[in-house]
Design a protein around this motif. Structure first.
Motif, mmCIF file in Angstrom:
data_model
loop_
_atom_site.group_PDB
_atom_site.id
_atom_site.type_symbol
_atom_site.label_atom_id
_atom_site.label_comp_id
_atom_site.label_asym_id
_atom_site.label_seq_id
_atom_site.Cartn_x
_atom_site.Cartn_y
_atom_site.Cartn_z
ATOM 1 N N UNK A 17 0.826 -1.196 0.000
ATOM 2 C CA UNK A 17 0.000 0.000 0.000
ATOM 3 C C UNK A 17 0.863 1.250 0.000
ATOM 4 N N UNK A 18 0.437 2.275 -0.711
ATOM 5 C CA UNK A 18 1.179 3.525 -0.753
ATOM 6 C C UNK A 18 1.198 4.165 0.621
ATOM 7 N N UNK A 19 2.334 4.772 0.975
ATOM 8 C CA UNK A 19 2.439 5.415 2.266
ATOM 9 C C UNK A 19 1.551 6.656 2.318
ATOM 10 N N UNK A 20 0.887 6.830 3.448
ATOM 11 C CA UNK A 20 0.092 8.039 3.622
ATOM 12 C C UNK A 20 0.996 9.238 3.880
ATOM 13 N N UNK A 21 2.198 9.010 4.429
ATOM 14 C CA UNK A 21 3.166 10.065 4.681
ATOM 15 C C UNK A 21 2.524 11.231 5.422
ATOM 16 N N UNK A 22 2.043 10.934 6.616
ATOM 17 C CA UNK A 22 1.419 11.955 7.440
ATOM 18 C C UNK A 22 2.451 13.015 7.797
ATOM 19 N N UNK A 23 2.079 14.275 7.683
ATOM 20 C CA UNK A 23 3.009 15.357 7.958
ATOM 21 C C UNK A 23 2.267 16.556 8.514
ATOM 22 N N UNK A 24 3.025 17.550 8.965
ATOM 23 C CA UNK A 24 2.455 18.756 9.544
ATOM 24 C C UNK A 24 1.457 19.393 8.582
ATOM 25 N N UNK A 25 0.299 19.791 9.134
ATOM 26 C CA UNK A 25 -0.743 20.418 8.322
ATOM 27 C C UNK A 25 -1.816 19.466 7.834
ATOM 28 N N UNK A 26 -1.571 18.149 7.914
ATOM 29 C CA UNK A 26 -2.575 17.176 7.490
ATOM 30 C C UNK A 26 -3.740 17.134 8.478
ATOM 31 N N UNK A 27 -4.909 16.806 7.961
ATOM 32 C CA UNK A 27 -6.090 16.565 8.776
ATOM 33 C C UNK A 27 -6.491 15.110 8.585
ATOM 34 N N UNK A 28 -6.601 14.369 9.691
ATOM 35 C CA UNK A 28 -7.022 12.973 9.663
ATOM 36 C C UNK A 28 -8.443 12.898 10.201
ATOM 37 N N UNK A 29 -9.330 12.306 9.424
ATOM 38 C CA UNK A 29 -10.733 12.153 9.829
ATOM 39 C C UNK A 29 -11.027 10.671 9.937
ATOM 40 N N UNK A 30 -11.531 10.255 11.099
ATOM 41 C CA UNK A 30 -11.823 8.839 11.324
ATOM 42 C C UNK A 30 -13.287 8.658 11.701
ATOM 43 N N UNK A 31 -13.888 7.582 11.217
ATOM 44 C CA UNK A 31 -15.215 7.138 11.663
ATOM 45 C C UNK A 31 -15.012 5.791 12.334
ATOM 46 N N UNK A 32 -15.468 5.681 13.599
ATOM 47 C CA UNK A 32 -15.184 4.487 14.369
ATOM 48 C C UNK A 32 -16.442 3.972 15.059
ATOM 49 N N UNK A 33 -16.433 2.697 15.343
ATOM 50 C CA UNK A 33 -17.416 2.102 16.248
ATOM 51 C C UNK A 33 -16.743 1.983 17.601
ATOM 52 N N UNK A 34 -17.404 2.490 18.650
ATOM 53 C CA UNK A 34 -16.792 2.501 19.971
ATOM 54 C C UNK A 34 -17.631 1.686 20.958
ATOM 55 N N UNK A 35 -16.942 1.082 21.902
ATOM 56 C CA UNK A 35 -17.578 0.452 23.049
ATOM 57 C C UNK A 35 -17.196 1.267 24.273
ATOM 58 N N UNK A 36 -18.179 1.877 24.928
ATOM 59 C CA UNK A 36 -17.933 2.623 26.163
ATOM 60 C C UNK A 36 -18.291 1.695 27.318
ATOM 61 N N UNK A 37 -17.254 1.252 28.035
ATOM 62 C CA UNK A 37 -17.431 0.248 29.083
ATOM 63 C C UNK A 37 -17.006 0.837 30.428
ATOM 64 N N UNK A 38 -17.960 1.347 31.212
ATOM 65 C CA UNK A 38 -17.608 1.932 32.507
ATOM 66 C C UNK A 38 -16.981 0.906 33.449
ATOM 67 N N UNK A 39 -15.969 1.363 34.177
ATOM 68 C CA UNK A 39 -15.376 0.553 35.249
ATOM 69 C C UNK A 39 -15.790 1.195 36.567
ATOM 70 N N UNK A 40 -17.102 1.362 36.726
ATOM 71 C CA UNK A 40 -17.613 2.296 37.729
ATOM 72 C C UNK A 40 -17.397 1.830 39.167
ATOM 73 N N UNK A 41 -17.257 2.817 40.020
ATOM 74 C CA UNK A 41 -17.343 2.640 41.464
ATOM 75 C C UNK A 41 -18.377 3.640 41.954
ATOM 76 N N UNK A 42 -19.341 3.174 42.728
ATOM 77 C CA UNK A 42 -20.422 4.044 43.184
ATOM 78 C C UNK A 42 -20.603 3.918 44.686
ATOM 79 N N UNK A 43 -20.969 5.027 45.299
ATOM 80 C CA UNK A 43 -21.244 5.023 46.720
ATOM 81 C C UNK A 43 -22.687 4.652 47.006
#
Length: 217
Positions: A17-43
């Protein structure tokens, strides 16, 4: 038959694959699926339910984020997502099960260090700040059947965020992304039932793994 050296190099170049060659001034935009998993402590839920506490459910949602490369190695990332969570009963409140639900909006800004901006595989680490606001909190029917009409509010939170991830090229400007964050989120939930107000302090502190695809502009 021997393949000429120049042809071998050309074959490798086409296959990789061609290198993206990230450098100063570039903008990276990502779309992701996230899992928000609390490690909660509650009183305890005080003053009415000192033997009761709460837990907070996981949530899976889409997320979008933007990284601006300040230098070849340093980027600033803004993360935008909103997630819905159930608040469940623990201890003496376990019999009610779901107490309420709420939406959380946790915009997070991190400063990242990218180890290999010219590579096909670009790991990074980051640290920053998070501000979480909670909205559209509603008491469950089960809770209101048990104690009466109840209004639920959660305080906003300000804390830190840590992250680690990697971008992997799949095309000149397109890459896969794997990322994980730890976000410090603390809140106080208030349940107002008539003139009575119950409170519970909750440290959510979720771990947020994600997978997605990004583009470089």
């Amino acid at each position: 038959m021997k393949i000429p050296f120049a042809a071998s190099i050309l074959t490798i170049a086409v296959a990789a694959p061609a290198q993206a060659q990230v450098e100063a001034g570039d903008v990276l935009v990502r779309a992701r699926a996230i899992l928000v998993s609390p490690t909660e402590e509650a009183g305890p839920v005080t003053p009415t339910f000192p033997g009761g506490s709460v837990g907070v459910s996981d949530s899976v949602m889409p997320e979008i984020d933007f990284t601006y490369m300040l230098t070849d190695h340093i980027g600033a990332e803004l993360i935008l997502a909103t997630t819905k969570h159930d608040i469940v009963g623990r201890g003496t409140l376990a019999g009610i099960d779901k107490l309420a639900d709420t939406w959380a909006l946790p915009p997070t800004l991190t400063l990242q260090y990218h180890f290999a901006p010219k590579g096909h595989v670009r790991p990074y680490v980051g640290a920053g700040i998070n501000y979480t606001t909670f909205y559209s909190a509603d008491a469950s029917r089960s809770l209101e059947t048990a104690i009466g009409k109840t209004e639920v509010n959660l305080e906003d939170s300000f804390g830190y965020a840590l992250q680690a991830g990697v971008d992997i090229d799949i095309a000149p400007r397109v890459f896969l992304n794997f990322d994980v964050k730890y976000i410090d989120i603390d809140t106080t939930a208030r349940l107002r039932t008539g003139a009575a107000i119950n409170r519970v302090d909750v440290s959510l502190d979720p771990v947020v793994p994600s997978i997605g695809i990004g583009m470089r502009f």
